[in-house]
Scaffold this active site. Sequence first.
Site, short mmCIF file in Angstrom:
data_model
loop_
_atom_site.label_atom_id
_atom_site.label_comp_id
_atom_site.label_asym_id
_atom_site.label_seq_id
_atom_site.Cartn_x
_atom_site.Cartn_y
_atom_site.Cartn_z
N GLU A 1 17.69 12.87 -34.41
CA GLU A 1 16.72 12.65 -33.33
C GLU A 1 15.66 11.60 -33.71
OE1 GLU A 1 17.63 15.91 -34.34
OE2 GLU A 1 19.04 15.88 -32.67
N ASN A 2 15.53 11.33 -35.01
CA ASN A 2 14.47 10.40 -35.44
C ASN A 2 14.68 8.95 -34.98
OD1 ASN A 2 13.80 12.10 -38.62
ND2 ASN A 2 12.76 12.27 -36.65
N TRP A 3 15.90 8.64 -34.49
CA TRP A 3 16.13 7.28 -33.96
C TRP A 3 15.25 7.01 -32.75
CZ3 TRP A 3 18.83 4.27 -37.08
CH2 TRP A 3 19.81 4.85 -37.91
N ARG B 1 9.11 25.22 -36.52
CA ARG B 1 10.37 24.89 -35.83
C ARG B 1 11.44 24.58 -36.87
NH1 ARG B 1 6.86 21.64 -33.05
NH2 ARG B 1 7.39 19.84 -34.31
N ASN C 1 3.97 13.65 -42.63
CA ASN C 1 3.64 12.32 -43.18
C ASN C 1 2.77 11.52 -42.22
OD1 ASN C 1 5.39 12.99 -45.21
ND2 ASN C 1 7.05 11.65 -44.54
N SER D 1 16.44 12.66 -39.26
CA SER D 1 17.30 13.45 -38.38
C SER D 1 17.99 12.58 -37.36
CB SER D 1 16.46 14.52 -37.67
OG SER D 1 15.73 13.94 -36.62
N ASP E 1 7.59 17.73 -43.40
CA ASP E 1 6.89 17.30 -42.19
C ASP E 1 5.42 17.02 -42.49
OD1 ASP E 1 6.56 16.70 -39.54
OD2 ASP E 1 6.52 18.77 -38.85
#
Length: 247
Positions: free
Chosen positions: A72-74, A199, A27, A70, A25
């Site tokens: 969720e990254n979409w 998280r 970037n 992930s 995490d």
Amino acid sequence: MTTSASPDAIPEPPKGPSHVAIIMDGNGRWAQQRNRPRLFGHQAGARRVREIVEACPDIGVKYLTIFAFSTENWKRTQIEVAGLMTLFKRYITKEMQAFVKERVRVRFIGDRMRLDPKLQALMDETEKLTAENDRVHLTIALNYGSRDEVARATKRLAREVSAGKIEPETVDETTLARFLDTHVLPDPDLVIRTSGEARISNFLLWQSAYAEYEFVDTLWPDFTRDHLAEVVGRYGLRERRFGAVPA
Ligand code: FPP
């Protein structure tokens, strides 16, 4: 009379983690600090992966699992998602021969079906080309989410049950684990998240039931082999009990 270890006994060195998993995490913030687009940070993050993979054999890490994208990254902007997908294709194309040469075995976890067929083909090819390697086992989580993985595993298990191949009463933790994407991997011993966020973000929830966690402030593009060695060293000093009381 109490018994104690002989004064001449050599203490066992602290045992390091065999399987390290990393949530890479930071970037975006790394790029922002430089007034550059987020993709600039992802590119720097991709370059860092090579250094960390190469460091693993030197510090006794046999399995490395990294969270690249992930489920969720979409939800990110179309520009960022497309940029990341292009980056993955370029990265795999560029690194494939290095993985072969360095004897790194590469696997991918996650739902491939939503990925560009060209990317899927590159993933398949890399897995095949490196299948005999054993120096480091690198697993790249791409379109991966733990809940999605458990749901997909359950669907496959339910199919076996309805086909009469598995008796429902015999289903236990081991049965379900056999259907997970990670079924050939040991559970992670240590999960690291960079960038100061504490998280888990739907990463290896089942597999990390007994893992140790380390949340480090360093942003992923700045995370060097020295940072990894330091965190791994700290792990060796922890006492893992797996739910038991100390002997
Ligand atoms: C999280 O940082 C990072 C990602 C969602 C992508 C991870 C991808 C890489 C490290 C590069 C490519 C990897 C491979 C294997 C080629 P973020 O964007 O959420 O950062 P932020 O929290 O600072 O915004």
